[in-house]
Design a protein around this motif. Structure first.
Motif, short mmCIF file in Angstrom:
data_model
loop_
_atom_site.label_atom_id
_atom_site.label_comp_id
_atom_site.label_asym_id
_atom_site.label_seq_id
_atom_site.Cartn_x
_atom_site.Cartn_y
_atom_site.Cartn_z
N ASN A 35 78.55 15.21 -15.82
CA ASN A 35 77.87 14.86 -14.57
C ASN A 35 76.70 15.79 -14.27
O ASN A 35 76.10 15.70 -13.20
CB ASN A 35 78.87 14.89 -13.41
CG ASN A 35 79.95 13.84 -13.58
OD1 ASN A 35 79.69 12.75 -14.07
ND2 ASN A 35 81.16 14.18 -13.20
N MET A 36 76.40 16.69 -15.21
CA MET A 36 75.30 17.64 -15.03
C MET A 36 74.39 17.60 -16.27
O MET A 36 74.28 18.58 -17.00
CB MET A 36 75.85 19.05 -14.82
CG MET A 36 76.68 19.19 -13.57
SD MET A 36 77.23 20.88 -13.27
CE MET A 36 78.74 20.91 -14.25
N PRO A 37 73.74 16.46 -16.52
CA PRO A 37 72.95 16.32 -17.74
C PRO A 37 71.79 17.30 -17.84
O PRO A 37 71.52 17.84 -18.92
CB PRO A 37 72.45 14.87 -17.70
CG PRO A 37 72.54 14.48 -16.27
CD PRO A 37 73.68 15.25 -15.69
N PHE A 38 71.11 17.56 -16.74
CA PHE A 38 69.97 18.47 -16.81
C PHE A 38 70.44 19.90 -17.08
O PHE A 38 69.84 20.62 -17.89
CB PHE A 38 69.13 18.42 -15.53
CG PHE A 38 67.85 19.20 -15.67
CD1 PHE A 38 66.77 18.67 -16.36
CD2 PHE A 38 67.73 20.48 -15.13
CE1 PHE A 38 65.60 19.40 -16.51
CE2 PHE A 38 66.57 21.21 -15.28
CZ PHE A 38 65.49 20.66 -15.96
N THR A 39 71.52 20.30 -16.45
CA THR A 39 72.06 21.65 -16.67
C THR A 39 72.49 21.80 -18.13
O THR A 39 72.22 22.83 -18.76
CB THR A 39 73.23 21.92 -15.71
OG1 THR A 39 72.76 21.77 -14.37
CG2 THR A 39 73.80 23.30 -15.90
N GLN A 40 73.15 20.80 -18.67
CA GLN A 40 73.53 20.83 -20.09
C GLN A 40 72.29 20.92 -20.98
O GLN A 40 72.28 21.66 -21.97
CB GLN A 40 74.33 19.58 -20.46
CG GLN A 40 75.81 19.74 -20.31
CD GLN A 40 76.52 18.64 -21.06
OE1 GLN A 40 76.46 17.48 -20.66
NE2 GLN A 40 77.17 18.98 -22.15
N ALA A 41 71.26 20.18 -20.62
CA ALA A 41 70.02 20.21 -21.41
C ALA A 41 69.39 21.60 -21.38
O ALA A 41 68.93 22.10 -22.41
CB ALA A 41 69.04 19.17 -20.88
N VAL A 42 69.41 22.26 -20.22
CA VAL A 42 68.85 23.61 -20.11
C VAL A 42 69.66 24.60 -20.95
O VAL A 42 69.10 25.44 -21.65
CB VAL A 42 68.77 24.07 -18.63
CG1 VAL A 42 68.48 25.56 -18.53
CG2 VAL A 42 67.72 23.26 -17.89
N ILE A 43 70.98 24.48 -20.92
CA ILE A 43 71.84 25.36 -21.72
C ILE A 43 71.54 25.17 -23.21
O ILE A 43 71.34 26.14 -23.94
CB ILE A 43 73.33 25.11 -21.42
CG1 ILE A 43 73.68 25.61 -20.02
CG2 ILE A 43 74.22 25.78 -22.47
CD1 ILE A 43 75.04 25.18 -19.53
N HIS A 44 71.48 23.94 -23.66
CA HIS A 44 71.23 23.67 -25.08
C HIS A 44 69.81 24.09 -25.48
O HIS A 44 69.60 24.62 -26.57
CB HIS A 44 71.49 22.21 -25.41
CG HIS A 44 72.93 21.90 -25.58
ND1 HIS A 44 73.80 21.82 -24.52
CD2 HIS A 44 73.67 21.70 -26.69
CE1 HIS A 44 75.02 21.56 -24.98
NE2 HIS A 44 74.96 21.49 -26.31
N GLU A 45 68.85 23.86 -24.62
CA GLU A 45 67.47 24.28 -24.92
C GLU A 45 67.40 25.80 -25.00
O GLU A 45 66.70 26.36 -25.85
CB GLU A 45 66.50 23.73 -23.88
CG GLU A 45 65.05 24.04 -24.15
CD GLU A 45 64.47 23.32 -25.36
OE1 GLU A 45 63.28 23.54 -25.65
OE2 GLU A 45 65.17 22.55 -26.04
N SER A 46 68.15 26.49 -24.14
CA SER A 46 68.20 27.96 -24.19
C SER A 46 68.78 28.43 -25.52
O SER A 46 68.29 29.38 -26.13
CB SER A 46 69.04 28.51 -23.04
OG SER A 46 68.47 28.18 -21.81
N GLN A 47 69.84 27.76 -25.97
CA GLN A 47 70.44 28.10 -27.26
C GLN A 47 69.46 27.85 -28.39
O GLN A 47 69.36 28.64 -29.34
CB GLN A 47 71.71 27.28 -27.49
CG GLN A 47 72.82 27.62 -26.54
CD GLN A 47 73.95 26.58 -26.59
OE1 GLN A 47 73.81 25.51 -27.16
NE2 GLN A 47 75.07 26.92 -25.98
N SER A 48 68.72 26.78 -28.29
CA SER A 48 67.75 26.43 -29.33
C SER A 48 66.61 27.44 -29.38
O SER A 48 66.26 27.95 -30.45
CB SER A 48 67.20 25.03 -29.04
OG SER A 48 66.26 24.67 -30.00
N ILE A 49 66.06 27.77 -28.24
CA ILE A 49 64.94 28.70 -28.17
C ILE A 49 65.38 30.13 -28.50
O ILE A 49 64.64 30.88 -29.15
CB ILE A 49 64.29 28.66 -26.76
CG1 ILE A 49 63.58 27.32 -26.54
CG2 ILE A 49 63.34 29.82 -26.54
CD1 ILE A 49 62.37 27.09 -27.40
#
Length: 140
Positions: A35-49
């Motif tokens: 239910n928190m798609p943007f938060t998940q996206a930020v976490i994964h993008e942080s891991q990627s970067i």
């Protein structure tokens, strides 16, 4: 480098999404991450970067292998370069910028691309992510 003001926009949007899902609770169960798609996206993008393990764990071929017209003999040392995967221009919408949209589909829902390998590559690469996620997010 991401400008500070741009980061604040991401932080504010995550906080709003988290507040809406939590509804005053102290923490969200692990299942609420959907239910928190943007938060998940930020976490994964942080891991990627962050590129925490750029060259990963070394592997060895267990048999003679052919890959893209190359012959790789059994016992060859393989060093996965995750940096190249995480910044591949043909695979990411914004390969060189911090942008959570890399992990959102057209409807704004979280979608982890098949090419996302923040922690490892190979047969058991998912185990690293499961362990990391377990410690990152409190379980149900």
């Amino acid at each position: 480098m991401v400008p500070y003001a741009f980061c604040l926009v991401f932080i504010e949007r995550c906080q709003k999404e988290i507040d809406e899902v939590l509804e005053g609770k102290a923490h969200a169960p692990f299942g609420e991450r959907h239910n928190m798609p943007f938060t998940q996206a930020v976490i994964h993008e942080s891991q990627s970067i962050a590129n925490t393990v750029p060259l990963n764990v070394f592997h060895c071929t267990s048999r003679d292998t052919e890959l893209m017209d190359y012959s790789i003999p059994k016992g060859t040392l393989i060093i996965p370069n995750l940096s190249s995967v995480l910044s591949e221009e043909d695979q990411w919408k914004f390969p060189h910028d911090f942008n959570p949209v890399n992990f959102l589909n057209d409807e704004g829902q979280f979608e982890k691309p098949e090419d996302f390998m923040a922690f490892s590559a190979g047969k058991n690469f998912g185990l690293s992510e499961i362990i990391y996620t377990f410690f990152l997010v409190k379980n149900d």
